[in-house]
Design a protein around this motif. Structure first.
Motif, PDB file in Angstrom:
ATOM      1  N   ALA A 278      23.659  30.553  64.103  1.00 40.97           N
ATOM      2  CA  ALA A 278      24.414  29.493  63.807  1.00 40.97           C
ATOM      3  C   ALA A 278      25.773  29.394  63.449  1.00 40.97           C
ATOM      4  CB  ALA A 278      23.740  28.343  63.112  1.00 40.97           C
ATOM      5  N   THR A 279      26.753  28.533  63.432  1.00 43.79           N
ATOM      6  CA  THR A 279      27.923  28.707  62.734  1.00 43.79           C
ATOM      7  C   THR A 279      27.942  28.872  61.192  1.00 43.79           C
ATOM      8  OG1 THR A 279      28.188  26.399  62.710  1.00 43.79           O
ATOM      9  CG2 THR A 279      28.993  27.512  64.617  1.00 43.79           C
ATOM     10  N   LYS A 280      28.979  29.124  60.240  1.00 46.04           N
ATOM     11  CA  LYS A 280      28.528  29.319  59.083  1.00 46.04           C
ATOM     12  C   LYS A 280      28.476  28.108  58.477  1.00 46.04           C
ATOM     13  CE  LYS A 280      31.521  33.409  58.312  1.00 46.04           C
ATOM     14  NZ  LYS A 280      32.930  33.904  57.565  1.00 46.04           N
ATOM     15  N   LYS A 281      28.802  26.868  58.920  1.00 45.81           N
ATOM     16  CA  LYS A 281      29.019  25.397  58.591  1.00 45.81           C
ATOM     17  C   LYS A 281      27.301  24.991  58.592  1.00 45.81           C
ATOM     18  CE  LYS A 281      30.433  20.894  59.457  1.00 45.81           C
ATOM     19  NZ  LYS A 281      31.272  20.158  60.135  1.00 45.81           N
ATOM     20  N   LEU A 282      26.416  25.649  59.434  1.00 41.16           N
ATOM     21  CA  LEU A 282      25.188  25.278  59.633  1.00 41.16           C
ATOM     22  C   LEU A 282      24.144  26.256  58.984  1.00 41.16           C
ATOM     23  CD1 LEU A 282      24.776  23.456  62.848  1.00 41.16           C
ATOM     24  CD2 LEU A 282      24.727  22.449  60.709  1.00 41.16           C
ATOM     25  N   MET A 283      24.777  27.426  58.316  1.00 33.56           N
ATOM     26  CA  MET A 283      23.739  28.662  57.893  1.00 33.56           C
ATOM     27  C   MET A 283      22.882  28.092  56.898  1.00 33.56           C
ATOM     28  SD  MET A 283      26.412  30.720  55.747  1.00 33.56           S
ATOM     29  CE  MET A 283      27.280  30.450  54.161  1.00 33.56           C
ATOM     30  N   ARG A 284      22.958  27.028  56.158  1.00 31.92           N
ATOM     31  CA  ARG A 284      22.082  26.908  55.100  1.00 31.92           C
ATOM     32  C   ARG A 284      20.910  25.954  55.776  1.00 31.92           C
ATOM     33  NH1 ARG A 284      23.209  28.391  50.147  1.00 31.92           N
ATOM     34  NH2 ARG A 284      25.002  29.292  49.307  1.00 31.92           N
ATOM     35  N   GLN A 285      21.215  25.465  57.022  1.00 35.50           N
ATOM     36  CA  GLN A 285      20.074  24.817  57.642  1.00 35.50           C
ATOM     37  C   GLN A 285      19.192  25.605  58.453  1.00 35.50           C
ATOM     38  OE1 GLN A 285      23.437  22.966  57.091  1.00 35.50           O
ATOM     39  NE2 GLN A 285      22.313  22.031  55.525  1.00 35.50           N
ATOM     40  N   LEU A 286      19.563  26.842  58.679  1.00 35.01           N
ATOM     41  CA  LEU A 286      18.648  27.630  59.334  1.00 35.01           C
ATOM     42  C   LEU A 286      17.455  27.804  58.604  1.00 35.01           C
ATOM     43  CD1 LEU A 286      20.887  30.594  60.258  1.00 35.01           C
ATOM     44  CD2 LEU A 286      19.794  29.288  61.885  1.00 35.01           C
ATOM     45  N   PRO A 287      16.280  27.564  59.446  1.00 33.26           N
ATOM     46  CA  PRO A 287      14.824  27.630  58.907  1.00 33.26           C
ATOM     47  C   PRO A 287      14.167  29.254  58.570  1.00 33.26           C
ATOM     48  CG  PRO A 287      14.587  27.256  61.185  1.00 33.26           C
ATOM     49  CD  PRO A 287      16.116  27.368  60.798  1.00 33.26           C
ATOM     50  N   GLY A 288      13.339  29.375  57.809  1.00 32.89           N
ATOM     51  CA  GLY A 288      12.921  30.733  57.815  1.00 32.89           C
ATOM     52  C   GLY A 288      13.714  31.493  56.739  1.00 32.89           C
ATOM     53  N   ARG A 289      13.462  32.621  57.006  1.00 32.91           N
ATOM     54  CA  ARG A 289      13.952  33.887  56.169  1.00 32.91           C
ATOM     55  C   ARG A 289      15.517  34.305  56.673  1.00 32.91           C
ATOM     56  NH1 ARG A 289       8.483  36.809  55.751  1.00 32.91           N
ATOM     57  NH2 ARG A 289       7.462  35.560  54.120  1.00 32.91           N
ATOM     58  N   ILE A 290      16.193  34.604  55.667  1.00 35.16           N
ATOM     59  CA  ILE A 290      17.759  35.144  56.092  1.00 35.16           C
ATOM     60  C   ILE A 290      17.865  36.425  55.098  1.00 35.16           C
ATOM     61  CG2 ILE A 290      20.023  35.046  56.277  1.00 35.16           C
ATOM     62  CD1 ILE A 290      19.670  31.950  56.808  1.00 35.16           C
ATOM     63  N   VAL A 291      18.068  37.565  55.768  1.00 32.56           N
ATOM     64  CA  VAL A 291      18.188  38.712  54.919  1.00 32.56           C
ATOM     65  C   VAL A 291      19.714  39.272  54.607  1.00 32.56           C
ATOM     66  CG1 VAL A 291      17.828  41.226  54.686  1.00 32.56           C
ATOM     67  CG2 VAL A 291      15.917  39.945  55.479  1.00 32.56           C
ATOM     68  N   GLY A 292      20.100  39.237  53.387  1.00 28.81           N
ATOM     69  CA  GLY A 292      21.452  39.567  53.086  1.00 28.81           C
ATOM     70  C   GLY A 292      21.700  41.049  52.613  1.00 28.81           C
ATOM     71  N   ARG A 293      22.838  41.705  52.598  1.00 28.07           N
ATOM     72  CA  ARG A 293      23.193  43.034  52.323  1.00 28.07           C
ATOM     73  C   ARG A 293      24.088  42.637  50.831  1.00 28.07           C
ATOM     74  NH1 ARG A 293      25.518  46.970  56.340  1.00 28.07           N
ATOM     75  NH2 ARG A 293      27.425  45.693  55.987  1.00 28.07           N
ATOM     76  N   THR A 294      23.528  43.503  49.988  1.00 27.46           N
ATOM     77  CA  THR A 294      24.486  43.488  48.684  1.00 27.46           C
ATOM     78  C   THR A 294      24.585  44.855  47.943  1.00 27.46           C
ATOM     79  OG1 THR A 294      24.483  42.222  46.636  1.00 27.46           O
ATOM     80  CG2 THR A 294      22.209  42.908  47.382  1.00 27.46           C
ATOM     81  N   HIS A 295      25.168  44.860  46.858  1.00 25.89           N
ATOM     82  CA  HIS A 295      24.880  46.067  46.053  1.00 25.89           C
ATOM     83  C   HIS A 295      24.433  45.826  44.637  1.00 25.89           C
ATOM     84  CE1 HIS A 295      28.187  46.594  49.070  1.00 25.89           C
ATOM     85  NE2 HIS A 295      27.963  47.895  48.994  1.00 25.89           N
ATOM     86  N   ASP A 296      23.794  46.989  44.285  1.00 28.05           N
ATOM     87  CA  ASP A 296      23.068  46.876  42.960  1.00 28.05           C
ATOM     88  C   ASP A 296      24.265  47.191  41.894  1.00 28.05           C
ATOM     89  OD1 ASP A 296      23.129  49.773  42.981  1.00 28.05           O
ATOM     90  OD2 ASP A 296      21.168  49.931  43.046  1.00 28.05           O
ATOM     91  N   VAL A 297      23.765  47.323  40.523  1.00 27.25           N
ATOM     92  CA  VAL A 297      24.644  47.614  39.324  1.00 27.25           C
ATOM     93  C   VAL A 297      25.113  48.927  39.660  1.00 27.25           C
ATOM     94  CG1 VAL A 297      23.564  45.950  37.801  1.00 27.25           C
ATOM     95  CG2 VAL A 297      22.676  48.506  38.054  1.00 27.25           C
ATOM     96  N   ASP A 298      24.566  49.828  40.397  1.00 24.19           N
ATOM     97  CA  ASP A 298      25.204  51.302  40.486  1.00 24.19           C
ATOM     98  C   ASP A 298      26.192  51.380  41.801  1.00 24.19           C
ATOM     99  OD1 ASP A 298      23.648  52.197  38.267  1.00 24.19           O
ATOM    100  OD2 ASP A 298      21.859  52.215  39.185  1.00 24.19           O
ATOM    101  N   GLY A 299      26.095  50.306  42.381  1.00 30.12           N
ATOM    102  CA  GLY A 299      26.906  50.303  43.696  1.00 30.12           C
ATOM    103  C   GLY A 299      26.127  50.783  44.856  1.00 30.12           C
ATOM    104  N   LYS A 300      24.800  50.965  45.098  1.00 28.38           N
ATOM    105  CA  LYS A 300      24.067  51.265  46.008  1.00 28.38           C
ATOM    106  C   LYS A 300      23.799  50.197  46.622  1.00 28.38           C
ATOM    107  CE  LYS A 300      21.839  55.147  43.604  1.00 28.38           C
ATOM    108  NZ  LYS A 300      20.431  55.686  43.274  1.00 28.38           N
ATOM    109  N   VAL A 301      23.752  50.298  48.082  1.00 25.75           N
ATOM    110  CA  VAL A 301      23.295  49.337  49.077  1.00 25.75           C
ATOM    111  C   VAL A 301      21.871  48.827  48.959  1.00 25.75           C
ATOM    112  CG1 VAL A 301      23.296  48.638  51.456  1.00 25.75           C
ATOM    113  CG2 VAL A 301      25.187  49.875  50.640  1.00 25.75           C
ATOM    114  N   GLY A 302      21.750  47.561  48.818  1.00 27.56           N
ATOM    115  CA  GLY A 302      20.369  46.868  48.785  1.00 27.56           C
ATOM    116  C   GLY A 302      20.306  45.552  49.693  1.00 27.56           C
ATOM    117  N   TYR A 303      19.035  45.236  50.073  1.00 28.16           N
ATOM    118  CA  TYR A 303      18.993  44.249  51.074  1.00 28.16           C
ATOM    119  C   TYR A 303      18.139  43.223  50.252  1.00 28.16           C
ATOM    120  CZ  TYR A 303      20.865  47.369  54.500  1.00 28.16           C
ATOM    121  OH  TYR A 303      21.848  48.157  55.097  1.00 28.16           O
TER     122      TYR A 303
END
Length: 438
Positions: A278-303
């Motif tokens: 979907a578009t960003k406008k509707l992303m919070r209406q997407l059902p089920g799970r969504i996985v995002g990529r982030t960083h922990d306190v040490d700067g390591k990539v996490g999901y």
């Protein structure tokens, strides 16, 4: 008969006594006597060898056609050997919940990569972690679009019949009205669509290509839908996306489809894979799970799981959707397929499917089966014939170990992919010619 209960009889009796029960039947004291099965007439157990023989005999009743010229929602495509080799590894076959991110980084990353590929394929901004199948994805898209004021969804008659039926089921349960727009000549009637849209219309779903294999005027239809203030949902074939304009380019707000062509065999036995983006406008209406990529306190990539509240999955009374899982192994397989094929490989599969379908249509027309619809099509098409003639053709093809087109109203729905050789197409056309000459 053996027991599947891991506790010993002594442990079970101890547990019953702790509950104040003398036996298992005491736990069902409120169940009427007539509901109990008095005795089971079960055959004696078999050895492993006997079971293997029996199951093998059952499997031999199945027939896998050497040549398949039928699609209608399930398609045979080339699957690189590496896809099944990796997807069948023991550490990947066993699914486990991605909620505990600290111990689920592998599955979370695979889902994130899958989501990224779906976004690249459709041109959309965000994808979820998949749902059960394409029909479910199409029905869930309606739920994404409705609100208090707009409680009506529209779908063309040229959409897959099973998709329409799944939508009806969803709409019945949620109190949404479903309007079917006529599709004369196999394509959506734009004037009828304009007339059917109104202030209460939430969305219009368009299959591209549609059930008859035809390519619709998606961009123009999207403009008609948006002009009425409704959302535009496109259901797409992921292989066709390698050649056709992306849903995003056609103005779609939501893109859905079945990921079965992406590395999943037609004989996989289920489940399949429903993708949603979907578009960003509707992303919070997407059902089920969504996985995002982030960083922990040490700067390591996490999901991590992101954007949706946990109520979406476990508290039905607060959830906008009752989709609580994703087809993790199927999505992983689709990601492997897309990685192995690459953009050029996927485009080549699409080009071959397109050219072979058009070659088959030409050969069938020469044999006496003309196209039922005019205009461009991808790798499926309908040839016009009577039901009686269609049955004769299919029977003759089956005798030659060929699965022919699917009987539909007005003719046969054929399909060709890159797996079918020119020799196989010629052979099928020659058989059709012989039948029509009789």
């Amino acid at each position: 008969m053996g027991s599947y209960v891991p506790n010993s009889p002594a442990v079970r009796q101890e547990m019953l006594e702790a509950m104040g029960a003398s036996g298992i039947r005491d736990l069902y004291a409120n169940v009427p006597e007539e509901m109990f099965v008095k005795e089971l007439d079960l055959p004696a157990g078999k050895s492993e060898l006997e079971v293997r023989r029996a199951v093998t005999a059952m499997a031999e009743k199945n027939h896998v056609f050497r040549t398949c010229l039928r699609g209608a929602g399930a398609y045979r495509h080339y699957i690189p050997a590496v896809v099944k080799s990796i997807a069948s590894r023991e550490e990947l076959v066993t699914a486990y919940t991605p909620y505990q991110a600290e111990i689920s980084q592998g599955i979370l990353q695979s889902i994130f990569e899958y989501q990224t590929m779906i976004c690249e394929l459709t041109g959309m901004d965000v994808s979820n972690a998949s749902v059960y199948d394409g029909a479910t994805a199409a029905a869930e898209a309606i739920t994404m679009c409705v609100d208090r004021r707009r409680r009506r969804a529209l779908v063309p008659a040229a959409a897959h019949p099973e998709v329409i039926e799944t939508m009806r089921t969803y709409c019945f349960g949620s109190g949404v009205e479903l309007t079917v727009v006529p599709a004369p000549g196999g394509r959506t009637d734009k004037e009828a669509l304009s007339a059917a849209l109104g202030d209460d219309a939430a969305c219009f779903y368009l299959a591209q290509p549609n059930y008859f294999g035809l390519i619709e005027d998606a961009a123009e239809i999207g403009e008609i839908v948006h002009a009425a203030g409704a959302k535009f949902v496109m259901g797409v074939n992921p292989i066709a996306c390698a050649l056709l304009e992306t849903p995003a380019a056609c103005g779609a707000d939501v893109a859905v489809g079945d990921g079965q062509p992406l590395g999943l065999d037609t004989a996989f036995g289920g489940p399949y894979l429903g993708f949603m983006a979907a578009t960003k406008k509707l992303m919070r209406q997407l059902p089920g799970r969504i996985v995002g990529r982030t960083h922990d306190v040490d700067g390591k990539v996490g999901y991590v799981l992101t954007l949706t509240a946990r109520e979406q999955h476990i508290r039905r009374e607060k959830a906008s959707s009752n989709i609580c899982s994703n087809q993790a192994l199927c999505a992983f397989t689709a990601g492997l397929y897309l990685s192995a094929m690459g953009a050029e490989g996927l485009a080549q599969a699409a080009r071959q499917s397109l050219s072979k379908a058009h070659y088959l249509a030409e050969r069938l027309a020469q044999a006496g089966l003309p196209l039922a619809h005019e205009g461009p099509y991808f790798h499926e098409f309908v040839t016009a014939c009577t039901p009686e003639t269609g049955e004769q053709i299919l029977s003759a093809l089956i005798r030659a170990d060929i699965l022919g087109g699917l009987p539909v109203e007005g003719g046969l729905l054929w399909c060709a992919t890159e797996l079918v050789s020119r020799e196989e197409l010629d052979r099928a056309a020659d058989i059709v010619k012989e039948v029509l000459a009789q």
